[in-house]
Design an enzyme around this catalytic site. Structure first.
Site, mmCIF file in Angstrom:
data_model
loop_
_atom_site.group_PDB
_atom_site.id
_atom_site.type_symbol
_atom_site.label_atom_id
_atom_site.label_comp_id
_atom_site.label_asym_id
_atom_site.label_seq_id
_atom_site.Cartn_x
_atom_site.Cartn_y
_atom_site.Cartn_z
ATOM 1 N N LYS A 126 0.847 -1.211 0.000
ATOM 2 C CA LYS A 126 0.000 0.000 0.000
ATOM 3 C C LYS A 126 0.871 1.246 0.000
ATOM 4 O O LYS A 126 2.041 1.211 0.418
ATOM 5 C CB LYS A 126 -0.948 0.026 1.207
ATOM 6 C CG LYS A 126 -0.282 0.097 2.593
ATOM 7 C CD LYS A 126 0.037 1.483 3.092
ATOM 8 C CE LYS A 126 0.747 1.448 4.433
ATOM 9 N NZ LYS A 126 1.559 2.529 4.830
ATOM 10 N N ASP A 171 -2.630 -2.344 10.474
ATOM 11 C CA ASP A 171 -2.864 -2.233 9.020
ATOM 12 C C ASP A 171 -3.357 -3.538 8.395
ATOM 13 O O ASP A 171 -3.689 -3.559 7.207
ATOM 14 C CB ASP A 171 -1.547 -1.859 8.301
ATOM 15 C CG ASP A 171 -1.193 -0.387 8.459
ATOM 16 O OD1 ASP A 171 -2.068 0.397 8.871
ATOM 17 O OD2 ASP A 171 -0.033 -0.033 8.149
#
Ligand code: ATP
Length: 293
Positions: A8, A134
């Site tokens: 990401k 995350d």
């Protein structure tokens, strides 16, 4: 089973404050990109978990997030059989790209499928936060607003199609160091997260990039000026915006044209400012892990 664990970038990263429990309250726009590690996972006759990786400097025991994720599910569901896993890493380590978290996400999905545990994506995400803030996002993928400690996720429309140039300098920044260099009362510039969401919803990439920002940048660039040099190089060579991802040190540049990006990639390689240079694009959520077999 072969699963892709996607990296990401943070299109926007704001820190609102520190909570009583020591964690920071964040507000981030997360975006998955097509850069990935590969996790192979299969049943084995020997009970327990075995893991091998292609990188000698990361742990392959219970300290590896892949191991933690697999163990968490296997313990809860009393899986008696063993598994063997092979992790092939391409995402730079400790780079602000959630590599380890995404590997853990792949392990959650893989173990759930391999043993037919029947957990939904939401049920996996609920467990995933125990391995890292995350990890739920890495299961969900796509464009999302992350709040709380990063685990409160709101889906937002997909970012307009764009190309992403990744450049990681040869320095290492731990998340701990990034927080130590962040002084909450001295933050001068913040990303306009709500404005970015409005622009994304309208499909206006150019307006969105003008509102991007990462509050970790000044503190880390102060220590590692090479980050600023990579940003400048990307912006001088066609990036609409170049910014540090997460707690750094990886820099990414957003391009609206793939030829321009490839040219900038060649110049960046030539400059030797970055140790890893990778030209890619954003990943649309479509299907989540469903296409990996
Ligand atoms: P984030 O963007 O979430 O801050 P990061 O890029 O900073 O992630 P990772 O690459 O995920 O950090 O990993 C950082 C540390 O975690 C490394 O020092 C490494 O030893 C340990 N680690 C545990 N499991 C893994 C894994 N599967 N891949 C990479 N590192 C791992």
């Amino acid at each position: 089973m072969r699963l892709r664990a996607l990296a990401k970038i943070n299109l926007g990263l704001d820190i609102l404050g520190k909570r009583d429990d020591g964690y920071h309250e964040v507000r981030m726009i997360m975006q998955t990109i097509q850069m990935y590690d590969v996790l192979e996972i299969q049943r084995s006759k020997t009970p327990g978990i075995s893991l091998v990786t292609n990188l000698p400097f990361i742990p392959s025991d219970e300290r590896n997030l892949v191991y933690k994720a697999a163990k968490l599910l296997m313990d809860e569901f009393h899986v008696e059989e063993g598994i063997s896993m092979k992790l092939d890493k391409s995402i730079p380590v400790a780079a602000g790209m959630a590599g380890g978290s995404s590997d853990a996400a792949a392990a959650f999905v893989g173990v759930n499928r391999l043993f037919n545990l029947g957990l939904s994506e939401q049920e996996l995400m609920k467990r995933a936060v125990k391995v890292g803030a995350d990890v739920p996002y890495c299961i969900m993928r796509g464009t999302a607003l992350a709040e709380g400690i990063g685990e409160k996720l709101t889906w937002i429309p997909q970012v307009p199609k764009c190309y992403v140039l990744v450049g990681k300098p040869g320095v290492t920044v731990s998340t701990k160091m990034a927080y130590e260099n962040l002084h909450l009362d001295e933050i001068k510039e913040r990303p306009d997260i709500d404005g970015m969401i409005r622009d994304i919803t309208k499909g206006d990439l150019h307006a969105m990039v003008s509102k991007m920002g990462n509050v970790f940048e000044p503190g880390i660039i102060g220590r590692y000026p090479v980050i600023q040099e990579i940003k400048d190089l990307m912006e001088e060579n066609g990036a609409l915006k170049a910014m540090m991802s997460g707690s750094g040190p990886t820099v990414f540049g957003i391009f609206d044209d793939s030829d321009k990006m490839e040219k900038a990639a060649a110049i960046l390689r030539e400059s030797r400012l970055a140790k890893t240079v990778f030209a890619t694009e954003t990943y649309n959520r479509g299907g989540g892990f469903a296409n990996d077999k």
